[in-house]
Design a protein around this motif. Structure first.
Motif, PDB file in Angstrom:
ATOM      1  N   LYS A 133       0.540  -1.306  -0.018  1.00 44.99           N
ATOM      2  CA  LYS A 133       0.144  -0.001  -0.175  1.00 44.99           C
ATOM      3  C   LYS A 133       0.970   1.328   0.187  1.00 44.99           C
ATOM      4  O   LYS A 133       0.655   2.243  -1.020  1.00 44.99           O
ATOM      5  CB  LYS A 133      -1.029   0.091   1.208  1.00 44.99           C
ATOM      6  CG  LYS A 133      -1.904   1.071   1.326  1.00 44.99           C
ATOM      7  CD  LYS A 133      -2.837   0.881   2.503  1.00 44.99           C
ATOM      8  CE  LYS A 133      -3.897   2.021   2.538  1.00 44.99           C
ATOM      9  NZ  LYS A 133      -3.874   3.080   3.075  1.00 44.99           N
ATOM     10  N   LEU A 134       2.013   1.311   1.059  1.00 42.26           N
ATOM     11  CA  LEU A 134       2.610   2.414   0.984  1.00 42.26           C
ATOM     12  C   LEU A 134       3.496   2.491  -0.398  1.00 42.26           C
ATOM     13  O   LEU A 134       3.658   3.924  -1.117  1.00 42.26           O
ATOM     14  CB  LEU A 134       3.714   2.259   2.132  1.00 42.26           C
ATOM     15  CG  LEU A 134       3.570   2.333   3.470  1.00 42.26           C
ATOM     16  CD1 LEU A 134       4.382   1.788   4.444  1.00 42.26           C
ATOM     17  CD2 LEU A 134       3.099   3.746   3.897  1.00 42.26           C
ATOM     18  N   ILE A 135       4.001   1.529  -1.109  1.00 44.35           N
ATOM     19  CA  ILE A 135       4.649   1.671  -2.448  1.00 44.35           C
ATOM     20  C   ILE A 135       3.788   2.378  -3.392  1.00 44.35           C
ATOM     21  O   ILE A 135       4.070   3.223  -4.099  1.00 44.35           O
ATOM     22  CB  ILE A 135       5.242   0.344  -2.651  1.00 44.35           C
ATOM     23  CG1 ILE A 135       6.367   0.001  -1.517  1.00 44.35           C
ATOM     24  CG2 ILE A 135       5.914   0.286  -4.151  1.00 44.35           C
ATOM     25  CD1 ILE A 135       6.756  -1.610  -1.785  1.00 44.35           C
ATOM     26  N   ILE A 136       2.668   1.723  -3.547  1.00 42.62           N
ATOM     27  CA  ILE A 136       1.800   2.181  -4.653  1.00 42.62           C
ATOM     28  C   ILE A 136       1.206   3.347  -4.385  1.00 42.62           C
ATOM     29  O   ILE A 136       1.220   4.056  -5.299  1.00 42.62           O
ATOM     30  CB  ILE A 136       0.431   0.986  -4.681  1.00 42.62           C
ATOM     31  CG1 ILE A 136       1.256  -0.340  -5.054  1.00 42.62           C
ATOM     32  CG2 ILE A 136      -0.619   1.464  -5.575  1.00 42.62           C
ATOM     33  CD1 ILE A 136       0.280  -1.539  -5.162  1.00 42.62           C
ATOM     34  N   GLU A 137       0.862   3.787  -3.326  1.00 44.93           N
ATOM     35  CA  GLU A 137       0.216   5.051  -2.887  1.00 44.93           C
ATOM     36  C   GLU A 137       1.447   6.089  -3.061  1.00 44.93           C
ATOM     37  O   GLU A 137       1.263   7.299  -3.816  1.00 44.93           O
ATOM     38  CB  GLU A 137      -0.083   5.110  -1.651  1.00 44.93           C
ATOM     39  CG  GLU A 137      -1.336   4.802  -1.321  1.00 44.93           C
ATOM     40  CD  GLU A 137      -2.114   4.949   0.174  1.00 44.93           C
ATOM     41  OE1 GLU A 137      -1.308   5.390   0.960  1.00 44.93           O
ATOM     42  OE2 GLU A 137      -3.370   4.568   0.377  1.00 44.93           O
TER      43      GLU A 137
END
Length: 139
Positions: A125-129
């Motif tokens: 989630k952190l990477i994609i956001e």
């Protein structure tokens, strides 16, 4: 990079492929997921597609062509270099020597695969956001 482009996953472990696919579904990521077993398969796709992938998730240790070799080949290819596709290693190995070698290849991140689904999901989630919000020369 296109936030709507496909996410490329390069990993020879079918369990990890399944897990990452489930994580992306859990996060309701709308991007198409394209999976390759090794770097050579991915390189052929990247060289011949008109698609502008959103993001590459790549394992380090794979047969035929490993992730480090793939990253080097992308950097040597002017067409692929101009696409400026964010390249993130996600590996079970977090050995400092591998991480150092990986960062000499102009990568955008190196993450050790989390051991539980909740943390693995948080990591993705952190990477994609981050990449959804990031400015990019090809946007």
């Amino acid at each position: 990079m296109s936030a709507k482009g496909p996410i490329i996953l390069i990993d020879d472990d079918e369990d990890d492929q399944f897990l990452i696919k489930n994580v992306l579904e859990e996060l309701e990521v709308p991007n198409k997921l394209i999976i390759f077993q090794n770097g050579l398969e991915a390189l052929h796709y990247l060289q011949h597609t008109a698609d502008q992938p959103f993001l590459i998730f790549c394992d380090v240790n794979m047969p035929v062509m490993n992730g480090l070799e793939l990253r080097d080949r992308i950097e040597q290819n002017e067409y692929l270099k101009q696409k400026a596709i964010p390249f993130v290693f996600v590996s079970t190995s977090g050995a400092s020597e591998i991480v150092k070698i990986a960062y000499t290849a102009t990568i955008q991140g190196f993450f050790k695969k989390e051991t539980n689904f909740k943390e693995f999901t948080r990591q993705f989630k952190l990477i994609i956001e981050y990449w959804q919000c990031c400015l990019h020369p090809n946007k």
